[in-house]
Design a protein around this motif. Structure first.
Motif, PDB file in Angstrom:
ATOM      1  N   ALA A 123       2.144   4.358   1.651  1.00  0.00           N
ATOM      2  CA  ALA A 123       2.202   4.879   3.009  1.00  0.00           C
ATOM      3  C   ALA A 123       2.468   6.385   3.017  1.00  0.00           C
ATOM      4  O   ALA A 123       1.994   7.098   3.897  1.00  0.00           O
ATOM      5  CB  ALA A 123       3.291   4.164   3.809  1.00  0.00           C
ATOM      6  N   MET A 124       3.245   6.843   2.027  1.00  0.00           N
ATOM      7  CA  MET A 124       3.615   8.251   1.998  1.00  0.00           C
ATOM      8  C   MET A 124       3.910   8.664   0.566  1.00  0.00           C
ATOM      9  O   MET A 124       4.408   7.874  -0.232  1.00  0.00           O
ATOM     10  CB  MET A 124       4.862   8.495   2.853  1.00  0.00           C
ATOM     11  CG  MET A 124       5.281   9.949   2.926  1.00  0.00           C
ATOM     12  SD  MET A 124       6.732  10.191   3.978  1.00  0.00           S
ATOM     13  CE  MET A 124       6.143   9.539   5.527  1.00  0.00           C
TER      14      MET A 124
ATOM     15  N   ARG B  19       0.846  -1.189   0.000  1.00  0.00           N
ATOM     16  CA  ARG B  19       0.000   0.000   0.000  1.00  0.00           C
ATOM     17  C   ARG B  19       0.880   1.238   0.000  1.00  0.00           C
ATOM     18  O   ARG B  19       2.049   1.169   0.358  1.00  0.00           O
ATOM     19  CB  ARG B  19      -0.946   0.006   1.184  1.00  0.00           C
ATOM     20  CG  ARG B  19      -0.258   0.042   2.526  1.00  0.00           C
ATOM     21  CD  ARG B  19      -1.262  -0.089   3.680  1.00  0.00           C
ATOM     22  NE  ARG B  19      -0.572  -0.221   4.942  1.00  0.00           N
ATOM     23  CZ  ARG B  19      -0.078   0.789   5.642  1.00  0.00           C
ATOM     24  NH1 ARG B  19      -0.219   2.018   5.217  1.00  0.00           N
ATOM     25  NH2 ARG B  19       0.540   0.589   6.784  1.00  0.00           N
TER      26      ARG B  19
ATOM     27  N   GLU C 276      -4.779   7.875  10.072  1.00  0.00           N
ATOM     28  CA  GLU C 276      -3.786   6.798  10.027  1.00  0.00           C
ATOM     29  C   GLU C 276      -3.453   6.420   8.584  1.00  0.00           C
ATOM     30  O   GLU C 276      -2.718   5.474   8.344  1.00  0.00           O
ATOM     31  CB  GLU C 276      -4.302   5.571  10.789  1.00  0.00           C
ATOM     32  CG  GLU C 276      -4.549   5.834  12.270  1.00  0.00           C
ATOM     33  CD  GLU C 276      -3.320   6.352  13.000  1.00  0.00           C
ATOM     34  OE1 GLU C 276      -2.214   5.794  12.789  1.00  0.00           O
ATOM     35  OE2 GLU C 276      -3.467   7.304  13.785  1.00  0.00           O
ATOM     36  N   GLY C 277      -3.983   7.187   7.628  1.00  0.00           N
ATOM     37  CA  GLY C 277      -3.806   6.869   6.215  1.00  0.00           C
ATOM     38  C   GLY C 277      -2.529   7.437   5.632  1.00  0.00           C
ATOM     39  O   GLY C 277      -1.565   7.755   6.342  1.00  0.00           O
ATOM     40  N   THR C 278      -2.531   7.574   4.337  1.00  0.00           N
ATOM     41  CA  THR C 278      -1.366   8.043   3.586  1.00  0.00           C
ATOM     42  C   THR C 278      -0.918   9.412   4.074  1.00  0.00           C
ATOM     43  O   THR C 278      -1.722  10.321   4.233  1.00  0.00           O
ATOM     44  CB  THR C 278      -1.699   8.114   2.085  1.00  0.00           C
ATOM     45  OG1 THR C 278      -2.162   6.830   1.655  1.00  0.00           O
ATOM     46  CG2 THR C 278      -0.484   8.514   1.274  1.00  0.00           C
ATOM     47  N   GLU C 279       0.380   9.541   4.305  1.00  0.00           N
ATOM     48  CA  GLU C 279       0.960  10.812   4.723  1.00  0.00           C
ATOM     49  C   GLU C 279       1.476  11.561   3.496  1.00  0.00           C
ATOM     50  O   GLU C 279       1.959  10.950   2.543  1.00  0.00           O
ATOM     51  CB  GLU C 279       2.127  10.586   5.686  1.00  0.00           C
ATOM     52  CG  GLU C 279       1.717   9.974   7.006  1.00  0.00           C
ATOM     53  CD  GLU C 279       2.900   9.725   7.916  1.00  0.00           C
ATOM     54  OE1 GLU C 279       3.588  10.694   8.277  1.00  0.00           O
ATOM     55  OE2 GLU C 279       3.135   8.539   8.245  1.00  0.00           O
TER      56      GLU C 279
END
Length: 132
Positions: free
Chosen positions: A4-5, A2, A49-52
């Motif tokens: 993440a950032m 997934r 808490e999702g994509t940064e």
């Protein structure tokens, strides 16, 4: 796997932090000094808490010609999803945000492009459910 950032290059991290939080409405996730810069990430309050999104300093020599070419062609560096583009466009215009592309209907979605004041064009998109 997934995502993440991801990141956008910004001319001034303090100004970017203000724009991305105070104007766009993201929340700071990390704000850690690293030398003269910061490890500065923001997240959506709808998915903390999702994509940064890393607000990365634009000091590398490759960044300026890359971003200049994108801006010259009107190409956004990132895309953010919104539930109601008309409402978001009105809210942001009310805050003084400059749009380079007004809300546009492309059938399966509505989109608009804004200037993030930090060197980037950002596309907002409202996806429409598939006709069926």
């Amino acid at each position: 796997m997934r995502i993440a950032m991801t990141s956008v290059f910004v001319d001034d991290q303090a100004a970017a932090k203000a724009f991305y939080t105070d104007v766009l409405g993201f929340q700071v996730r990390h704000d850690v000094p690293v030398g003269d810069d910061f490890w500065l990430t923001v997240v959506s309050p709808q998915d903390p808490e999702g994509t940064e999104l890393l607000l990365e300093p634009a000091g590398h020599p490759a960044v300026k010609p890359y971003r200049d070419a994108l801006r010259a062609d009107g190409i956004p560096l990132a895309q953010f999803a919104v539930d109601d583009l008309a409402a978001e466009h009105a809210r942001l215009e009310g805050l003084g945000v400059r749009f380079t592309q007004p809300p546009t209907d492309i059938g399966t979605a509505l989109f608009a492009v804004l200037d993030d004041t930090c060197g980037n064009l950002i596309q907002l998109i409202e996806h429409r459910p598939a006709a069926g």
